[in-house]
Design a protein around this motif. Sequence first.
Motif, PDB file in Angstrom:
ATOM      1  N   MET A   1       0.850  -1.195   0.000  1.00 23.51           N
ATOM      2  CA  MET A   1       0.000   0.000   0.000  1.00 23.51           C
ATOM      3  C   MET A   1       0.888   1.247   0.000  1.00 23.51           C
ATOM      4  O   MET A   1       1.899   1.307   0.697  1.00 23.51           O
ATOM      5  N   LEU A   2       0.473   2.252  -0.774  1.00 18.89           N
ATOM      6  CA  LEU A   2       1.249   3.476  -0.922  1.00 18.89           C
ATOM      7  C   LEU A   2       1.178   4.323   0.346  1.00 18.89           C
ATOM      8  O   LEU A   2       0.094   4.574   0.877  1.00 18.89           O
ATOM      9  N   GLN A   3       2.354   4.740   0.835  1.00 15.47           N
ATOM     10  CA  GLN A   3       2.425   5.638   1.988  1.00 15.47           C
ATOM     11  C   GLN A   3       3.305   6.828   1.617  1.00 15.47           C
ATOM     12  O   GLN A   3       4.497   6.661   1.351  1.00 15.47           O
ATOM     13  N   LEU A   4       2.702   8.014   1.602  1.00 18.59           N
ATOM     14  CA  LEU A   4       3.434   9.220   1.245  1.00 18.59           C
ATOM     15  C   LEU A   4       4.167   9.781   2.451  1.00 18.59           C
ATOM     16  O   LEU A   4       3.702   9.697   3.581  1.00 18.59           O
ATOM     17  N   LYS A   5       5.325  10.370   2.183  1.00 18.85           N
ATOM     18  CA  LYS A   5       6.094  11.040   3.225  1.00 18.85           C
ATOM     19  C   LYS A   5       5.679  12.513   3.289  1.00 18.85           C
ATOM     20  O   LYS A   5       4.946  13.005   2.414  1.00 18.85           O
ATOM     21  N   PRO A   6       6.133  13.242   4.332  1.00 24.27           N
ATOM     22  CA  PRO A   6       5.648  14.613   4.547  1.00 24.27           C
ATOM     23  C   PRO A   6       5.772  15.535   3.329  1.00 24.27           C
ATOM     24  O   PRO A   6       4.816  16.251   2.997  1.00 24.27           O
ATOM     25  N   LYS A   7       6.928  15.547   2.664  1.00 22.62           N
ATOM     26  CA  LYS A   7       7.091  16.436   1.508  1.00 22.62           C
ATOM     27  C   LYS A   7       6.156  16.019   0.372  1.00 22.62           C
ATOM     28  O   LYS A   7       5.659  16.855  -0.385  1.00 22.62           O
ATOM     29  N   GLN A   8       5.940  14.720   0.245  1.00 26.05           N
ATOM     30  CA  GLN A   8       5.055  14.223  -0.806  1.00 26.05           C
ATOM     31  C   GLN A   8       3.601  14.586  -0.495  1.00 26.05           C
ATOM     32  O   GLN A   8       2.827  14.924  -1.400  1.00 26.05           O
ATOM     33  N   ILE A   9       3.248  14.562   0.779  1.00 28.77           N
ATOM     34  CA  ILE A   9       1.913  15.006   1.193  1.00 28.77           C
ATOM     35  C   ILE A   9       1.766  16.501   0.941  1.00 28.77           C
ATOM     36  O   ILE A   9       0.706  16.971   0.501  1.00 28.77           O
ATOM     37  N   GLU A  10       2.825  17.252   1.200  1.00 26.89           N
ATOM     38  CA  GLU A  10       2.811  18.693   0.947  1.00 26.89           C
ATOM     39  C   GLU A  10       2.533  18.989  -0.523  1.00 26.89           C
ATOM     40  O   GLU A  10       1.812  19.939  -0.862  1.00 26.89           O
ATOM     41  N   ALA A  11       3.103  18.156  -1.417  1.00 31.43           N
ATOM     42  CA  ALA A  11       2.876  18.344  -2.853  1.00 31.43           C
ATOM     43  C   ALA A  11       1.400  18.134  -3.190  1.00 31.43           C
ATOM     44  O   ALA A  11       0.812  18.891  -3.976  1.00 31.43           O
ATOM     45  N   VAL A  12       0.784  17.112  -2.593  1.00 28.56           N
ATOM     46  CA  VAL A  12      -0.630  16.851  -2.829  1.00 28.56           C
ATOM     47  C   VAL A  12      -1.486  18.012  -2.323  1.00 28.56           C
ATOM     48  O   VAL A  12      -2.435  18.461  -2.982  1.00 28.56           O
ATOM     49  N   GLN A  13      -1.130  18.536  -1.148  1.00 30.91           N
ATOM     50  CA  GLN A  13      -1.884  19.656  -0.580  1.00 30.91           C
ATOM     51  C   GLN A  13      -1.758  20.920  -1.438  1.00 30.91           C
ATOM     52  O   GLN A  13      -2.711  21.702  -1.543  1.00 30.91           O
ATOM     53  N   ALA A  14      -0.592  21.110  -2.065  1.00 29.43           N
ATOM     54  CA  ALA A  14      -0.380  22.295  -2.903  1.00 29.43           C
ATOM     55  C   ALA A  14      -1.334  22.314  -4.089  1.00 29.43           C
ATOM     56  O   ALA A  14      -1.768  23.384  -4.536  1.00 29.43           O
ATOM     57  N   VAL A  15      -1.661  21.124  -4.602  1.00 30.09           N
ATOM     58  CA  VAL A  15      -2.584  21.048  -5.740  1.00 30.09           C
ATOM     59  C   VAL A  15      -3.970  21.538  -5.345  1.00 30.09           C
ATOM     60  O   VAL A  15      -4.716  22.094  -6.162  1.00 30.09           O
ATOM     61  N   ASN A  16      -4.324  21.362  -4.077  1.00 30.01           N
ATOM     62  CA  ASN A  16      -5.633  21.796  -3.597  1.00 30.01           C
ATOM     63  C   ASN A  16      -5.677  23.275  -3.210  1.00 30.01           C
ATOM     64  O   ASN A  16      -6.735  23.775  -2.810  1.00 30.01           O
ATOM     65  N   SER A 197      13.481  10.239   0.428  1.00 27.68           N
ATOM     66  CA  SER A 197      13.741   9.246  -0.604  1.00 27.68           C
ATOM     67  C   SER A 197      13.103   7.903  -0.277  1.00 27.68           C
ATOM     68  O   SER A 197      13.064   7.473   0.881  1.00 27.68           O
ATOM     69  N   TRP A 198      12.653   7.220  -1.331  1.00 25.56           N
ATOM     70  CA  TRP A 198      12.124   5.873  -1.191  1.00 25.56           C
ATOM     71  C   TRP A 198      13.202   4.821  -1.425  1.00 25.56           C
ATOM     72  O   TRP A 198      12.931   3.625  -1.363  1.00 25.56           O
ATOM     73  N   LEU A 199      14.413   5.251  -1.705  1.00 27.84           N
ATOM     74  CA  LEU A 199      15.507   4.306  -1.915  1.00 27.84           C
ATOM     75  C   LEU A 199      15.928   3.664  -0.593  1.00 27.84           C
ATOM     76  O   LEU A 199      15.809   4.272   0.477  1.00 27.84           O
ATOM     77  N   SER A 200      16.455   2.452  -0.670  1.00 26.73           N
ATOM     78  CA  SER A 200      16.953   1.780   0.522  1.00 26.73           C
ATOM     79  C   SER A 200      18.270   2.398   0.956  1.00 26.73           C
ATOM     80  O   SER A 200      18.957   3.071   0.165  1.00 26.73           O
ATOM     81  N   ALA A 201      18.652   2.163   2.198  1.00 27.83           N
ATOM     82  CA  ALA A 201      19.930   2.665   2.710  1.00 27.83           C
ATOM     83  C   ALA A 201      21.091   2.117   1.886  1.00 27.83           C
ATOM     84  O   ALA A 201      22.088   2.810   1.645  1.00 27.83           O
ATOM     85  N   ARG A 202      20.963   0.892   1.437  1.00 24.59           N
ATOM     86  CA  ARG A 202      22.013   0.267   0.620  1.00 24.59           C
ATOM     87  C   ARG A 202      22.145   0.980  -0.725  1.00 24.59           C
ATOM     88  O   ARG A 202      23.259   1.245  -1.187  1.00 24.59           O
ATOM     89  N   ASP A 203      21.017   1.293  -1.357  1.00 27.02           N
ATOM     90  CA  ASP A 203      21.050   1.992  -2.646  1.00 27.02           C
ATOM     91  C   ASP A 203      21.637   3.392  -2.494  1.00 27.02           C
ATOM     92  O   ASP A 203      22.417   3.850  -3.329  1.00 27.02           O
ATOM     93  N   ILE A 204      21.254   4.073  -1.424  1.00 25.67           N
ATOM     94  CA  ILE A 204      21.778   5.420  -1.181  1.00 25.67           C
ATOM     95  C   ILE A 204      23.282   5.367  -0.960  1.00 25.67           C
ATOM     96  O   ILE A 204      24.040   6.196  -1.485  1.00 25.67           O
ATOM     97  N   ALA A 205      23.740   4.381  -0.185  1.00 29.60           N
ATOM     98  CA  ALA A 205      25.173   4.239   0.088  1.00 29.60           C
ATOM     99  C   ALA A 205      25.949   4.023  -1.209  1.00 29.60           C
ATOM    100  O   ALA A 205      27.045   4.569  -1.393  1.00 29.60           O
ATOM    101  N   ALA A 206      25.391   3.242  -2.136  1.00 30.95           N
ATOM    102  CA  ALA A 206      26.057   2.999  -3.413  1.00 30.95           C
ATOM    103  C   ALA A 206      26.138   4.283  -4.232  1.00 30.95           C
ATOM    104  O   ALA A 206      27.180   4.580  -4.841  1.00 30.95           O
TER     105      ALA A 206
END
Length: 466
Positions: A1-16, A197-206
């Motif tokens: 299930m999709l879970q938005l983070k705070p900045k992503q929620i802020e983007a949705v609110q800006a559209v409204n 970011s939705w990337l994993s810690a491993r992906d970010i480290a790379a």
Amino acid sequence: MLQLKPKQIEAVQAVNDPTVDTLVLLGVVGSGKTDVAAHIDISIALQFPKTYWPVFRQNISTAIKTIIPSYLEMADKMGLVENEDFTYNQQAKTITFPNKSVIVFVEADPTKDRGGKKIKGINASGNHIDEADELEYEMFIQATSRKGRRNEAGQPSISIVTMNPNDGWAKERYYDRWKAGTLPANIRVIEFDLSDSWLSARDIAALMTNPDWWVQRYMMNNWNFSDESTSLFKSRHWAASLTDKLEATDLRVAGYDVARSGTDRSVRALVYGTTIADILITKDKTEQIDTSVQADMLVEDTVEFEYGLNNMAVDAVGLGVGVVDALAKQGYHVYEYMSGAKSDPNVRLSALDSMPVNFDNLRSQMIYLYARGVELGIIKHYSGCPYVRELQKEAMIHNFEITDKVLKVESKDKIKKRLGSSPDLLDAVIMALYVALRPVQAFPSHGDGDGNVSVPITSGLFGSSF
């Protein structure tokens, strides 16, 4: 299930927010800018009947491999079932909903739509411009101007702009003015950072192991960072190399990097004179295509793009031999390119040498000549060339070192570990340049007797410390 983070929620609110008609999403790699835009667009299409929402990308071929899958994946994350909650028409490149709402993917290529005349005919509710910094400014203006024309059900009239503010008009129009606090109230900018970011810690480290200039820009949002001392290619030189001119009379040469299966791609690069004109992916990461079939594809490609196979270089190491042999059986003979071979004295930008340097192998020589040619304005990039931004990323991620006056470019294996994939676009381009920079009459060799070529080091590339 999709879970938005705070900045992503802020983007949705800006559209409204009725005072906002332009939402600009920028920030680090993997923060889901495009995914958030897709979520917003699909939500609007579901909520408001007869919504017509174009999604613009410079090249439709790129959109097919990038943004369209992102939209379809987002629909899946939102719990929508294809052919029940929506239908996707691959030919028309549209997502259609039962309430007659449509999301359509549109090409914004000035070489195929002069002055944006086709875009001018679009009457839309709102729009999404993906990788906006890749678009020519005129095409961007035409795309954003088409909103507010199908909003009878109360749809928001808004342009959602996703981009990386590297250089040029996009950075000046949005990022610089946002940082200076001079943006008008109708434009909202949201910048994502690593915490979003939705990337994993491993992906970010790379990703953090990439060159410092890349990390500073794409991971730390330091878009003004300009220290590219470890890269042969400089962003300012690359920006200056982009051209709208393509001379059809120039000699056309090609390079072909071969893959058969796995995650590597088979890529054909086409060069007009010394301008990188076209890039074609003949085998994508998820495909498996025999080398004999790829050879047949190249024969067909020569007819469409009007170049001769005698002016093509093919990767002649490993699987590439299969393509070379298959072409030879049909009577075609290509340049056999071997990246680990000794440097070639017949391939060069100029006959004049000043400060000499040798190369550890042919690949290092070709990447150096490519970078130096871009710096000097000899090698250009056609602005309508597909994947040109991805090509820049692959080029600039290569580090180099000079030891005892021998220049060595970072190996392909190391690049694959840091980039997450093989730099197939770059390899195809340098193979094409291997032919393009080969003079009709070879220049005198200034090598060391072992095949290592001496060429000048310019102060723009390496400074004056060598």
